[in-house]
Design a protein around this motif. Sequence first.
Motif, PDB file in Angstrom:
ATOM      1  N   LEU A  53      -0.244  -7.443  -3.548  1.00 45.67           N
ATOM      2  CA  LEU A  53      -0.626  -6.037  -3.682  1.00 45.67           C
ATOM      3  C   LEU A  53      -0.390  -5.521  -5.099  1.00 45.67           C
ATOM      4  O   LEU A  53      -1.135  -4.673  -5.577  1.00 45.67           O
ATOM      5  CB  LEU A  53       0.145  -5.181  -2.674  1.00 45.67           C
ATOM      6  CG  LEU A  53      -0.140  -5.476  -1.201  1.00 45.67           C
ATOM      7  CD1 LEU A  53       0.684  -4.558  -0.308  1.00 45.67           C
ATOM      8  CD2 LEU A  53      -1.607  -5.365  -0.878  1.00 45.67           C
ATOM      9  N   ASN A  54       0.640  -6.046  -5.783  1.00 50.40           N
ATOM     10  CA  ASN A  54       0.906  -5.628  -7.165  1.00 50.40           C
ATOM     11  C   ASN A  54      -0.241  -5.983  -8.101  1.00 50.40           C
ATOM     12  O   ASN A  54      -0.421  -5.347  -9.128  1.00 50.40           O
ATOM     13  CB  ASN A  54       2.187  -6.273  -7.693  1.00 50.40           C
ATOM     14  CG  ASN A  54       3.416  -5.754  -7.001  1.00 50.40           C
ATOM     15  OD1 ASN A  54       3.417  -4.665  -6.443  1.00 50.40           O
ATOM     16  ND2 ASN A  54       4.469  -6.539  -7.025  1.00 50.40           N
ATOM     17  N   ALA A 109       0.453  -8.804   0.745  1.00 54.48           N
ATOM     18  CA  ALA A 109      -0.678  -9.468   0.092  1.00 54.48           C
ATOM     19  C   ALA A 109      -1.940  -9.415   0.943  1.00 54.48           C
ATOM     20  O   ALA A 109      -1.882  -9.276   2.167  1.00 54.48           O
ATOM     21  CB  ALA A 109      -0.328 -10.927  -0.203  1.00 54.48           C
ATOM     22  N   LEU A 110      -3.072  -9.548   0.255  1.00 53.97           N
ATOM     23  CA  LEU A 110      -4.357  -9.782   0.901  1.00 53.97           C
ATOM     24  C   LEU A 110      -4.523 -11.298   0.933  1.00 53.97           C
ATOM     25  O   LEU A 110      -4.405 -11.956  -0.102  1.00 53.97           O
ATOM     26  CB  LEU A 110      -5.496  -9.144   0.099  1.00 53.97           C
ATOM     27  CG  LEU A 110      -6.909  -9.449   0.584  1.00 53.97           C
ATOM     28  CD1 LEU A 110      -7.152  -8.850   1.970  1.00 53.97           C
ATOM     29  CD2 LEU A 110      -7.933  -8.932  -0.415  1.00 53.97           C
ATOM     30  N   GLY A 127     -10.847  -5.542  -6.989  1.00 52.53           N
ATOM     31  CA  GLY A 127     -10.606  -5.728  -8.422  1.00 52.53           C
ATOM     32  C   GLY A 127      -9.113  -5.944  -8.644  1.00 52.53           C
ATOM     33  O   GLY A 127      -8.281  -5.299  -7.992  1.00 52.53           O
ATOM     34  N   THR A 128      -8.773  -6.863  -9.528  1.00 48.82           N
ATOM     35  CA  THR A 128      -7.369  -7.171  -9.777  1.00 48.82           C
ATOM     36  C   THR A 128      -6.983  -6.849 -11.216  1.00 48.82           C
ATOM     37  O   THR A 128      -7.846  -6.694 -12.083  1.00 48.82           O
ATOM     38  CB  THR A 128      -7.061  -8.656  -9.490  1.00 48.82           C
ATOM     39  OG1 THR A 128      -7.848  -9.479 -10.347  1.00 48.82           O
ATOM     40  CG2 THR A 128      -7.345  -9.000  -8.041  1.00 48.82           C
ATOM     41  N   ARG A 129      -5.696  -6.786 -11.459  1.00 49.35           N
ATOM     42  CA  ARG A 129      -5.165  -6.514 -12.799  1.00 49.35           C
ATOM     43  C   ARG A 129      -5.226  -7.754 -13.684  1.00 49.35           C
ATOM     44  O   ARG A 129      -5.202  -7.644 -14.897  1.00 49.35           O
ATOM     45  CB  ARG A 129      -3.709  -6.062 -12.700  1.00 49.35           C
ATOM     46  CG  ARG A 129      -3.534  -4.753 -12.015  1.00 49.35           C
ATOM     47  CD  ARG A 129      -2.075  -4.395 -11.942  1.00 49.35           C
ATOM     48  NE  ARG A 129      -1.913  -3.096 -11.310  1.00 49.35           N
ATOM     49  CZ  ARG A 129      -0.755  -2.525 -11.111  1.00 49.35           C
ATOM     50  NH1 ARG A 129       0.355  -3.122 -11.478  1.00 49.35           N
ATOM     51  NH2 ARG A 129      -0.690  -1.351 -10.528  1.00 49.35           N
ATOM     52  N   LEU A 142      -4.571   1.937   1.042  1.00 45.75           N
ATOM     53  CA  LEU A 142      -3.350   2.664   1.369  1.00 45.75           C
ATOM     54  C   LEU A 142      -2.112   1.874   0.954  1.00 45.75           C
ATOM     55  O   LEU A 142      -1.215   2.412   0.312  1.00 45.75           O
ATOM     56  CB  LEU A 142      -3.302   2.967   2.876  1.00 45.75           C
ATOM     57  CG  LEU A 142      -2.084   3.716   3.373  1.00 45.75           C
ATOM     58  CD1 LEU A 142      -1.994   5.087   2.737  1.00 45.75           C
ATOM     59  CD2 LEU A 142      -2.118   3.824   4.893  1.00 45.75           C
ATOM     60  N   ARG A 143      -2.070   0.595   1.282  1.00 47.52           N
ATOM     61  CA  ARG A 143      -0.901  -0.232   0.924  1.00 47.52           C
ATOM     62  C   ARG A 143      -0.756  -0.383  -0.583  1.00 47.52           C
ATOM     63  O   ARG A 143       0.351  -0.356  -1.104  1.00 47.52           O
ATOM     64  CB  ARG A 143      -1.012  -1.609   1.568  1.00 47.52           C
ATOM     65  CG  ARG A 143      -0.854  -1.552   3.051  1.00 47.52           C
ATOM     66  CD  ARG A 143       0.158  -2.546   3.556  1.00 47.52           C
ATOM     67  NE  ARG A 143       0.139  -2.543   4.996  1.00 47.52           N
ATOM     68  CZ  ARG A 143      -0.062  -3.615   5.744  1.00 47.52           C
ATOM     69  NH1 ARG A 143      -0.241  -4.790   5.178  1.00 47.52           N
ATOM     70  NH2 ARG A 143      -0.069  -3.521   7.045  1.00 47.52           N
ATOM     71  N   VAL A 144      -1.871  -0.544  -1.277  1.00 46.30           N
ATOM     72  CA  VAL A 144      -1.819  -0.665  -2.739  1.00 46.30           C
ATOM     73  C   VAL A 144      -1.294   0.631  -3.346  1.00 46.30           C
ATOM     74  O   VAL A 144      -0.438   0.614  -4.236  1.00 46.30           O
ATOM     75  CB  VAL A 144      -3.212  -1.033  -3.311  1.00 46.30           C
ATOM     76  CG1 VAL A 144      -3.267  -0.854  -4.815  1.00 46.30           C
ATOM     77  CG2 VAL A 144      -3.553  -2.468  -2.942  1.00 46.30           C
ATOM     78  N   THR A 145      -1.764   1.763  -2.846  1.00 49.39           N
ATOM     79  CA  THR A 145      -1.300   3.063  -3.344  1.00 49.39           C
ATOM     80  C   THR A 145       0.186   3.240  -3.073  1.00 49.39           C
ATOM     81  O   THR A 145       0.936   3.687  -3.946  1.00 49.39           O
ATOM     82  CB  THR A 145      -2.103   4.208  -2.690  1.00 49.39           C
ATOM     83  OG1 THR A 145      -3.482   4.017  -2.996  1.00 49.39           O
ATOM     84  CG2 THR A 145      -1.655   5.560  -3.197  1.00 49.39           C
ATOM     85  N   GLU A 146       0.632   2.866  -1.877  1.00 48.42           N
ATOM     86  CA  GLU A 146       2.059   2.960  -1.546  1.00 48.42           C
ATOM     87  C   GLU A 146       2.885   2.079  -2.474  1.00 48.42           C
ATOM     88  O   GLU A 146       3.952   2.472  -2.934  1.00 48.42           O
ATOM     89  CB  GLU A 146       2.299   2.558  -0.090  1.00 48.42           C
ATOM     90  CG  GLU A 146       1.821   3.578   0.905  1.00 48.42           C
ATOM     91  CD  GLU A 146       1.878   3.077   2.345  1.00 48.42           C
ATOM     92  OE1 GLU A 146       2.050   1.856   2.567  1.00 48.42           O
ATOM     93  OE2 GLU A 146       1.732   3.924   3.253  1.00 48.42           O
ATOM     94  N   LYS A 147       2.382   0.881  -2.761  1.00 49.19           N
ATOM     95  CA  LYS A 147       3.098  -0.056  -3.646  1.00 49.19           C
ATOM     96  C   LYS A 147       3.197   0.525  -5.057  1.00 49.19           C
ATOM     97  O   LYS A 147       4.246   0.454  -5.693  1.00 49.19           O
ATOM     98  CB  LYS A 147       2.357  -1.394  -3.663  1.00 49.19           C
ATOM     99  CG  LYS A 147       3.138  -2.513  -4.222  1.00 49.19           C
ATOM    100  CD  LYS A 147       4.199  -2.923  -3.247  1.00 49.19           C
ATOM    101  CE  LYS A 147       4.726  -4.284  -3.604  1.00 49.19           C
ATOM    102  NZ  LYS A 147       5.910  -4.634  -2.872  1.00 49.19           N
ATOM    103  N   HIS A 148       2.125   1.124  -5.548  1.00 46.63           N
ATOM    104  CA  HIS A 148       2.133   1.731  -6.879  1.00 46.63           C
ATOM    105  C   HIS A 148       3.099   2.908  -6.919  1.00 46.63           C
ATOM    106  O   HIS A 148       3.805   3.103  -7.911  1.00 46.63           O
ATOM    107  CB  HIS A 148       0.725   2.186  -7.285  1.00 46.63           C
ATOM    108  CG  HIS A 148      -0.201   1.055  -7.584  1.00 46.63           C
ATOM    109  ND1 HIS A 148      -0.330   0.476  -8.820  1.00 46.63           N
ATOM    110  CD2 HIS A 148      -1.047   0.377  -6.774  1.00 46.63           C
ATOM    111  CE1 HIS A 148      -1.214  -0.505  -8.771  1.00 46.63           C
ATOM    112  NE2 HIS A 148      -1.659  -0.586  -7.543  1.00 46.63           N
ATOM    113  N   LEU A 149       3.153   3.698  -5.834  1.00 44.84           N
ATOM    114  CA  LEU A 149       4.099   4.816  -5.771  1.00 44.84           C
ATOM    115  C   LEU A 149       5.540   4.331  -5.781  1.00 44.84           C
ATOM    116  O   LEU A 149       6.401   4.922  -6.431  1.00 44.84           O
ATOM    117  CB  LEU A 149       3.844   5.670  -4.533  1.00 44.84           C
ATOM    118  CG  LEU A 149       2.650   6.599  -4.602  1.00 44.84           C
ATOM    119  CD1 LEU A 149       2.414   7.263  -3.251  1.00 44.84           C
ATOM    120  CD2 LEU A 149       2.844   7.659  -5.673  1.00 44.84           C
TER     121      LEU A 149
END
Length: 158
Positions: free
Chosen positions: A54-55, A28-29, A74-76, A113-120
């Motif tokens: 991060l999700n 998390a941030l 920006g968040t979902r 980077l962490r957000v991209t890794e989490k999405h992957l």
Amino acid sequence: MNSVPFKIRYLPGNLARVEGVARLEADALILEFRTVDELVGVFRSRPKEVRIHLNDIESVDFRRGWFAGRLRVGTRRVSALEAIPGAKGAEINLKCRRRHRLAAEELASSLRLRVTEKHLEELRGAAQQADEADEGRLEEGRNIMVGRSAAGSHRERG
């Protein structure tokens, strides 16, 4: 990862501001902040901490200015930021002083980077579930075919 001090001005006429620090943890941030009145600077709220998982993060960028930088997250979901004064919908802009710009850029880069890794990871998990489901359907199809061929050979004998 170091923490990055930030400010958010809000309320009509900029009568109040949010002062805090942002830091990145494994999942998390974290925004730790308090509200301060802009007129005399005496009235302060108790510190609050908001975890933005991060999700929930959809986009991150950092923009350099002459005297400060802005970290935009920006968040979902709008609800991910509802406890932060000055958030506008599903977006928050954190103003960072010039001397903290490098740390803010590093935070933005690490967060992206962490957000991209989490999405992957999510995509890999979904693909693995789809593969397992396909294998299960394929095995069912084989069993049906084996059952039909066994039934056909039974008829030929009889």
